[in-house]
Design an enzyme around this catalytic site. Structure first.
Site, PDB file in Angstrom:
ATOM      1  N   HIS A 255       0.869  -1.054  -0.121  1.00  5.20           N
ATOM      2  CA  HIS A 255      -0.036  -0.063  -0.049  1.00  5.20           C
ATOM      3  C   HIS A 255       0.884   1.310  -0.100  1.00  5.20           C
ATOM      4  CE1 HIS A 255       0.639   0.997   4.454  1.00  5.20           C
ATOM      5  NE2 HIS A 255       0.667  -0.345   4.450  1.00  5.20           N
TER       6      HIS A 255
ATOM      7  N   ASP B 124      -0.278   4.558   0.925  1.00  2.00           N
ATOM      8  CA  ASP B 124      -0.801   5.371   1.846  1.00  2.00           C
ATOM      9  C   ASP B 124      -0.152   5.113   3.255  1.00  2.00           C
ATOM     10  OD1 ASP B 124      -2.427   2.979   2.238  1.00  2.00           O
ATOM     11  OD2 ASP B 124      -3.865   4.133   3.481  1.00  2.00           O
TER      12      ASP B 124
ATOM     13  N   ASP C 205       6.650   1.315   6.425  1.00  2.00           N
ATOM     14  CA  ASP C 205       5.108   0.899   6.236  1.00  2.00           C
ATOM     15  C   ASP C 205       4.433   1.789   5.255  1.00  2.00           C
ATOM     16  OD1 ASP C 205       2.552  -0.305   6.696  1.00  2.00           O
ATOM     17  OD2 ASP C 205       2.240   0.589   8.733  1.00  2.00           O
TER      18      ASP C 205
ATOM     19  N   GLU D 154      -5.160   1.737   2.861  1.00  2.00           N
ATOM     20  CA  GLU D 154      -4.950   0.680   3.732  1.00  2.00           C
ATOM     21  C   GLU D 154      -4.842   1.179   5.092  1.00  2.00           C
ATOM     22  OE1 GLU D 154      -2.213  -0.235   5.615  1.00  2.00           O
ATOM     23  OE2 GLU D 154      -2.434  -2.372   5.781  1.00  2.00           O
ATOM     24  N   GLU D 155      -4.382   2.174   5.315  1.00  2.00           N
ATOM     25  CA  GLU D 155      -4.147   2.832   6.636  1.00  2.00           C
ATOM     26  C   GLU D 155      -5.339   3.437   7.147  1.00  2.00           C
ATOM     27  OE1 GLU D 155      -1.658   2.120   8.298  1.00  2.00           O
ATOM     28  OE2 GLU D 155       0.268   2.231   7.060  1.00  2.00           O
TER      29      GLU D 155
ATOM     30  N   HIS E 253       3.738   2.639  13.069  1.00  2.00           N
ATOM     31  CA  HIS E 253       2.655   3.684  13.105  1.00  2.00           C
ATOM     32  C   HIS E 253       2.928   4.871  14.206  1.00  2.00           C
ATOM     33  CE1 HIS E 253      -0.786   1.662  11.238  1.00  2.00           C
ATOM     34  NE2 HIS E 253       0.124   1.276  10.651  1.00  2.00           N
TER      35      HIS E 253
END
Lengths: 453, 453
Positions: free
Chosen positions: A92, A94, A126, A160-161, A422
């Site tokens: 992903h 994003d 990520d 996705e996030e 994150h």
């Protein structure tokens, strides 16, 4: 793919990641949507420049938003040779929100490489680094003049996030093994529940009504307190009974895994673990269910003091599920237990307990050729055998791909557990990025060579 | 003061309230601060026009805000005759927030009088109507050519609705007796506590860490569940033991109070009371302590689902205190109990329990001349003897005035329990407004006549 050519392109590959990190493609902030779209288009352009066929597939309006287009899925194909295997990869483009003021040591959207090779930046680990890994692997083959060993189908999404409850991805990079590369063959599922207790028609003032009314919060904390104990034992009968017994082969796997209690202490930021031993800790994380209380909706949750008697409160908890737990049976057991505990309180309040969403656990066979190829690639690039691990978290897209394609799914990590996917100061180690590119290339070669089974 | 002249001025007095309601003096919204100040100035102008000496006393910058001036306190004196008693009255000119879209049937800042005499508008009952009652009483005396019976000191503040935790005023109008006028001679106190439990260094993902770590939420709900039961019984030993015994005189008071269970059902919006009888219900509200769980800070409190293991959670609860509970002793008992319950969990997490703030209960003697005068005024204007009531809530300013002046404090309500002081569709009945003006006037006359004690 010649590994030395990958090393020679290090600066070029880092520059590619720098350009990607510079686009703040935050999917959860509506105002950033143009940046997310720009990121998808940039990725498409990079892929096209490498000779891939690319399609930007629109997804329509975001549910619940009036005029907000979802970012497109980038679908790309590199190679169309019927004599080769076709491998589908997912990633992903994003990212999570990030502000310097959150506590970042560097500008989150400027890739900053320090002396020790840590590359800080939102999206580094990520998932922009891993996504670009595939592009870099393609480019390395081209530069080396080596035929690409497989047909590569790429599916990169841009939402996705965006906390869709099902997409519990926040663990992807966080949860990776630390010392040794690992290949993941199992994930826990997740059943998420709400316990709603209501009584008064509106929130009340505790001065006026305290002592006269049965308070929903009083009932809720008593019900929530009956679900799990301090040592994480699930107090609901019928859950542990569904868990597949541990067999000796499986048990032996845990002894060799490169993981120490210090790793978990570091990840936790504390030593408040339930167990002191690595094996019990890993088994609780990977192959036993757990129950966590997440919070309460409708109660006072701010700082300071508010003398409210909340009229309607909703407790949230979830159970991480493992083989051979059944979703429906588990839901039935859990809801019945909550209703029974509440009934014993003899409260005049009203209870409503229900599952919010459920995601199935996933376990693949680590003996599949896909895993063999990946294991060989790890050994070639890193010089060690990988750990075969499971994960505590849920990545429903894994199961979605498996079910939709009927093919074996493999999770091949690039980052590691200390990357802070994150968190503030997200980073990807330069070594992981560059060796990761080699790993992807080597993996594709071994995949091409593995006998059909 | 001639009561017929008050009636004749009804339209004029309502117009004064209309002009006051039109100023949206919302103290909790920084952007409305100019309106709060404008309201204070308008009030000062009205008072000056009636011949009062007025001072706008500045309070400086609001704590925690850089450039935001607090609205001034309006201090006014009407009359300076040493042969007369001096009565200090308190009120506030700021209001709660209100938006038509909250569900108001009328524009909240346009006073709207319906056919049945209900005057809807934010601030009508809390507290602009009652504040203007004093101005109207002065004007009625002037129009009647009657000497004002006392010296009146007025203290009207502009930040009373600004949720300063101590100032639990939201109950002022809500909690008044319904059928009959009442005079309030007691209030409960409030000790507000925080239970902070922490473990991990940061919030964790339940997929990755569920089952491996001792979760602060698990401990917190168990501790909170040990404080009080569904029927409001406080489970902490040593609290009920401090409560003054009920004597037969006091018990008899409750029988005559104009109050039915239907009144409380209506106020609650439900029938989820602990008791079915009026006497037990009123005693629990006015003269026994209660414990309410307000909520949890630091846990997930939003809608939907989030699979977080909160690293640090703070449970909030408060105990309404009554004679003869001692603040310090109660704090000691409560904190020790919480620590003991937590210790039994044998958790590795860290507990911190502490009182956030404490407000003393207040009980006055209903035999004081101040109460006698007010009771006579009620009888004169309403034709019935007032109920002598206590209140469940806390109004710390009551105690502040009592302690600062050393004088008897009386709470003299104008609105009634159905006015919805802090709700949508706040209203004041025209009858209560106009009869209230008469009541204030009559009260001042009887106060002047009461013998010194």
């Amino acid at each position: 793919m010649r590994q030395d050519l990958v090393d020679a392109s290090t600066d070029h590959f880092i520059d590619r990641l720098r350009r990607a990190v510079a686009i703040p493609s935050i999917s959860s902030e509506d105002a950033r949507r143009p940046d997310v779209v720009r990121m998808g288009e940039w990725l498409a352009d990079e892929l096209k420049a490498l000779g891939a066929e690319v399609e930007l597939r629109p997804l329509g309006i975001q549910p619940g938003k009036k005029d907000l287009e979802l970012p497109p899925v980038v679908l790309a194909r590199y190679g169309n040779d019927k004599s080769k295997r076709t491998i589908l990869v997912y990633g992903h483009y994003d990212v999570q929100p990030a502000e310097k003021s959150d506590g970042w040591a560097t500008e989150p959207f400027e890739l900053t490489v320090d002396d020790t090779g840590r590359m800080f930046g939102r999206g580094s680990t990520d998932d922009k680094g891993p996504v670009l890994g595939w592009l870099n692997a393609i480019e390395a083959h081209q530069k080396a003049g080596v035929d690409f060993p497989v047909n590569l189908l790429m599916c990169f999404e841009g939402m996705e996030e965006y906390g869709s409850e099902g997409l519990d991805d926040l663990i992807k990079a966080e949860a990776k093994g630390t010392e040794k590369p690992c290949l993941t063959y199992g994930l826990r599922g997740c059943n998420y529940y709400s316990i709603e207790i209501s009584g008064p028609g509106a929130d009340l003032h505790s001065g006026v009504f305290g002592g006269t009314v049965q308070e929903p919060m009083t009932d809720l904390v008593r019900v929530m307190g009956s679900l799990v104990d301090t040592d994480g034992n699930i107090l609901i009968p019928g859950i542990m009974e569904q868990v597949a017994p541990v067999n000796p082969d499986e048990e032996a796997l845990y002894d060799n895994i490169a993981f120490t209690m210090n790793d978990i202490f570091e990840a936790l930021g504390s030593e408040t673990t339930i167990f002191d031993k690595k094996k019990e800790t890993l088994m609780r994380r990977w192959r036993f269910p757990s129950l966590s209380l997440h919070g309460i909706e409708g109660a006072f949750s701010g700082a300071g003091a508010k003398t409210v008697i909340p009229a309607r409160v909703t407790g949230k908890f979830s159970i991480r599920s493992v083989p051979n737990m059944e979703i429906d049976k588990t839901n039935e057991i859990v809801c019945k237990y909550v209703r029974d505990v509440f009934a014993k309180l003899q409260s005049k309040n009203t209870l409503n307990v229900f599952p919010q969403h459920c995601g199935q656990w996933w376990v693949a066979s680590p003996k599949h050729w896909n895993f063999s190829a990946a294991a060989k690639a790890v050994e070639r690039v890193w010089g060690v055998e990988p750990d075969f691990t499971r994960e505590g978290g849920s990545i429903p897209v894994t199961l979605t791909f498996e079910e939709a394609t009927g093919k074996n799914v493999l999770l091949l990590p690039m980052g590691n557990s200390t990357d802070g996917a994150h968190s503030i100061n997200e980073k990807l180690d330069k070594k992981n990025y560059i060796e990761g590119i080699k790993l992807l290339g080597a993996y594709l070669h071994y995949v091409a060579e593995e006998p059909q089974t």
